[in-house]
Design a protein around this motif. Sequence first.
Motif, PDB file in Angstrom:
ATOM      1  N   VAL A  74       9.144   5.469  -3.888  1.00 16.12           N
ATOM      2  CA  VAL A  74       7.969   5.987  -3.188  1.00 16.12           C
ATOM      3  C   VAL A  74       8.326   6.938  -2.056  1.00 16.12           C
ATOM      4  O   VAL A  74       7.687   7.984  -1.885  1.00 16.12           O
ATOM      5  CB  VAL A  74       7.114   4.821  -2.671  1.00 16.12           C
ATOM      6  N   ARG A  75       9.346   6.611  -1.269  1.00 20.51           N
ATOM      7  CA  ARG A  75       9.675   7.439  -0.103  1.00 20.51           C
ATOM      8  C   ARG A  75      10.198   8.814  -0.489  1.00 20.51           C
ATOM      9  O   ARG A  75      10.210   9.719   0.335  1.00 20.51           O
ATOM     10  CB  ARG A  75      10.704   6.715   0.766  1.00 20.51           C
ATOM     11  N   ALA A  76      10.614   8.981  -1.711  1.00 17.44           N
ATOM     12  CA  ALA A  76      11.102  10.285  -2.168  1.00 17.44           C
ATOM     13  C   ALA A  76       9.990  11.123  -2.775  1.00 17.44           C
ATOM     14  O   ALA A  76      10.247  12.217  -3.280  1.00 17.44           O
ATOM     15  CB  ALA A  76      12.223  10.093  -3.184  1.00 17.44           C
ATOM     16  N   ARG A  77       8.752  10.635  -2.752  1.00 19.74           N
ATOM     17  CA  ARG A  77       7.641  11.319  -3.402  1.00 19.74           C
ATOM     18  C   ARG A  77       6.546  11.680  -2.411  1.00 19.74           C
ATOM     19  O   ARG A  77       6.381  11.032  -1.378  1.00 19.74           O
ATOM     20  CB  ARG A  77       7.018  10.436  -4.491  1.00 19.74           C
ATOM     21  N   VAL A  78       5.781  12.718  -2.754  1.00 16.57           N
ATOM     22  CA  VAL A  78       4.536  13.046  -2.066  1.00 16.57           C
ATOM     23  C   VAL A  78       3.459  13.044  -3.133  1.00 16.57           C
ATOM     24  O   VAL A  78       3.481  13.864  -4.059  1.00 16.57           O
ATOM     25  CB  VAL A  78       4.599  14.422  -1.363  1.00 16.57           C
ATOM     26  N   TYR A  79       2.511  12.125  -3.044  1.00 17.22           N
ATOM     27  CA  TYR A  79       1.492  11.968  -4.076  1.00 17.22           C
ATOM     28  C   TYR A  79       0.220  12.741  -3.700  1.00 17.22           C
ATOM     29  O   TYR A  79      -0.367  12.495  -2.651  1.00 17.22           O
ATOM     30  CB  TYR A  79       1.163  10.492  -4.278  1.00 17.22           C
ATOM     31  N   ARG A  80      -0.189  13.621  -4.578  1.00 15.04           N
ATOM     32  CA  ARG A  80      -1.398  14.415  -4.326  1.00 15.04           C
ATOM     33  C   ARG A  80      -2.668  13.605  -4.542  1.00 15.04           C
ATOM     34  O   ARG A  80      -3.721  13.921  -3.983  1.00 15.04           O
ATOM     35  CB  ARG A  80      -1.407  15.657  -5.216  1.00 15.04           C
ATOM     36  N   ASN A  81      -2.613  12.581  -5.376  1.00 16.64           N
ATOM     37  CA  ASN A  81      -3.783  11.747  -5.627  1.00 16.64           C
ATOM     38  C   ASN A  81      -3.330  10.364  -6.082  1.00 16.64           C
ATOM     39  O   ASN A  81      -2.144  10.123  -6.334  1.00 16.64           O
ATOM     40  CB  ASN A  81      -4.703  12.393  -6.680  1.00 16.64           C
ATOM     41  N   TYR A 132       0.839  -1.190   0.000  1.00 19.91           N
ATOM     42  CA  TYR A 132       0.000   0.000   0.000  1.00 19.91           C
ATOM     43  C   TYR A 132       0.874   1.239   0.000  1.00 19.91           C
ATOM     44  O   TYR A 132       1.952   1.273   0.579  1.00 19.91           O
ATOM     45  CB  TYR A 132      -0.940   0.010   1.215  1.00 19.91           C
ATOM     46  N   ILE A 133       0.377   2.263  -0.706  1.00 19.45           N
ATOM     47  CA  ILE A 133       1.098   3.531  -0.849  1.00 19.45           C
ATOM     48  C   ILE A 133       0.150   4.656  -0.442  1.00 19.45           C
ATOM     49  O   ILE A 133      -0.993   4.712  -0.913  1.00 19.45           O
ATOM     50  CB  ILE A 133       1.575   3.722  -2.293  1.00 19.45           C
ATOM     51  N   TRP A 134       0.637   5.562   0.406  1.00 20.67           N
ATOM     52  CA  TRP A 134      -0.213   6.655   0.868  1.00 20.67           C
ATOM     53  C   TRP A 134      -0.235   7.797  -0.139  1.00 20.67           C
ATOM     54  O   TRP A 134       0.788   8.191  -0.681  1.00 20.67           O
ATOM     55  CB  TRP A 134       0.257   7.179   2.219  1.00 20.67           C
ATOM     56  N   THR A 135      -1.431   8.319  -0.384  1.00 22.25           N
ATOM     57  CA  THR A 135      -1.610   9.530  -1.182  1.00 22.25           C
ATOM     58  C   THR A 135      -2.536  10.466  -0.422  1.00 22.25           C
ATOM     59  O   THR A 135      -3.179  10.068   0.559  1.00 22.25           O
ATOM     60  CB  THR A 135      -2.227   9.223  -2.564  1.00 22.25           C
ATOM     61  N   ALA A 136      -2.646  11.705  -0.884  1.00 21.92           N
ATOM     62  CA  ALA A 136      -3.539  12.667  -0.233  1.00 21.92           C
ATOM     63  C   ALA A 136      -5.004  12.255  -0.364  1.00 21.92           C
ATOM     64  O   ALA A 136      -5.852  12.728   0.391  1.00 21.92           O
ATOM     65  CB  ALA A 136      -3.329  14.060  -0.830  1.00 21.92           C
ATOM     66  N   GLU A 137      -5.315  11.375  -1.309  1.00 21.88           N
ATOM     67  CA  GLU A 137      -6.676  10.863  -1.463  1.00 21.88           C
ATOM     68  C   GLU A 137      -6.934   9.632  -0.593  1.00 21.88           C
ATOM     69  O   GLU A 137      -8.076   9.206  -0.451  1.00 21.88           O
ATOM     70  CB  GLU A 137      -6.932  10.474  -2.920  1.00 21.88           C
ATOM     71  N   GLY A 138      -5.880   9.055  -0.048  1.00 17.43           N
ATOM     72  CA  GLY A 138      -6.018   7.816   0.716  1.00 17.43           C
ATOM     73  C   GLY A 138      -5.058   6.755   0.187  1.00 17.43           C
ATOM     74  O   GLY A 138      -4.184   7.035  -0.626  1.00 17.43           O
ATOM     75  N   TRP A 139      -5.240   5.514   0.635  1.00 15.16           N
ATOM     76  CA  TRP A 139      -4.326   4.442   0.258  1.00 15.16           C
ATOM     77  C   TRP A 139      -4.521   3.992  -1.184  1.00 15.16           C
ATOM     78  O   TRP A 139      -5.648   3.932  -1.680  1.00 15.16           O
ATOM     79  CB  TRP A 139      -4.525   3.236   1.172  1.00 15.16           C
ATOM     80  N   LEU A 140      -3.423   3.667  -1.817  1.00 14.01           N
ATOM     81  CA  LEU A 140      -3.443   2.989  -3.114  1.00 14.01           C
ATOM     82  C   LEU A 140      -2.808   1.621  -2.901  1.00 14.01           C
ATOM     83  O   LEU A 140      -1.691   1.515  -2.393  1.00 14.01           O
ATOM     84  CB  LEU A 140      -2.642   3.771  -4.164  1.00 14.01           C
ATOM     85  N   TYR A 141      -3.525   0.568  -3.284  1.00 21.66           N
ATOM     86  CA  TYR A 141      -3.025  -0.796  -3.123  1.00 21.66           C
ATOM     87  C   TYR A 141      -2.406  -1.275  -4.430  1.00 21.66           C
ATOM     88  O   TYR A 141      -2.990  -1.105  -5.506  1.00 21.66           O
ATOM     89  CB  TYR A 141      -4.156  -1.723  -2.678  1.00 21.66           C
ATOM     90  N   VAL A 142      -1.222  -1.876  -4.326  1.00 19.43           N
ATOM     91  CA  VAL A 142      -0.464  -2.308  -5.500  1.00 19.43           C
ATOM     92  C   VAL A 142      -0.185  -3.801  -5.377  1.00 19.43           C
ATOM     93  O   VAL A 142       0.527  -4.234  -4.465  1.00 19.43           O
ATOM     94  CB  VAL A 142       0.869  -1.543  -5.618  1.00 19.43           C
TER      95      VAL A 142
END
Length: 214
Positions: free
Chosen positions: A167-174, A63-73
């Motif tokens: 992933v840890r180097a990014r901040v995902y808005r959505n 799972y990856i956190w975004t400002a919209e919530g979790w994204l499952y991969v």
Amino acid sequence: GFCCGLHKIERLMRQQALRARPRRRGLPKDIGVRQLAAVLPNILDRQFAATQPNQKWVADFTYIWTAEGWLYVAVVIDLFSRRVVGWSMSASMTAQLVADALVMAIWRRGSPRSVLHHSDRGSQYSADQFQRLMADHGITCSMSRSGTVWDNAAMESFFSSLKTERVRARVYRNRDQARADVFDYIERFYNPRRRHSTIGYLSPMEFERLASSG
């Protein structure tokens, strides 16, 4: 070296649209019902080497956190070359998520038979929908023992690389932004370019190319 009050710092941060990094969020929990009849033994038994393509596949999701919530991969990896042969992404932690990743792997690899598919005992992998999909394609199911993360160490290694290197180097808005970045990591970096010590410091695609030509 400057002395200033808390409210001034808050005002300056607002002016620059800056926000403090939040604390680590609680990880999502798998609340699905496990089908006990579909909990199968660990046939792989930590034998992560494969002598040919489509002999052993390992699978899991993260799972990856975004400002919209979790994204499952969800991901499927061929142990022969460590190549990601199937993946899917969704806002929901469902059996469809892992089924879509397996369908991609089956389609990409030309519907191979006699594949050993190894995963954990999560409700997604024990679901009737997923078990029927494997049975329909002649895939043998193997599952990790409860509470033993090393049983799927090759998959854990991939997720560690994904999160450490990207992933840890990014901040995902959505979620769409995160999807695009994960796609870029897998298809434009990991499979064609990332070197692996287990396959002679070649990329997965290069290792497969050399194996097929030899």
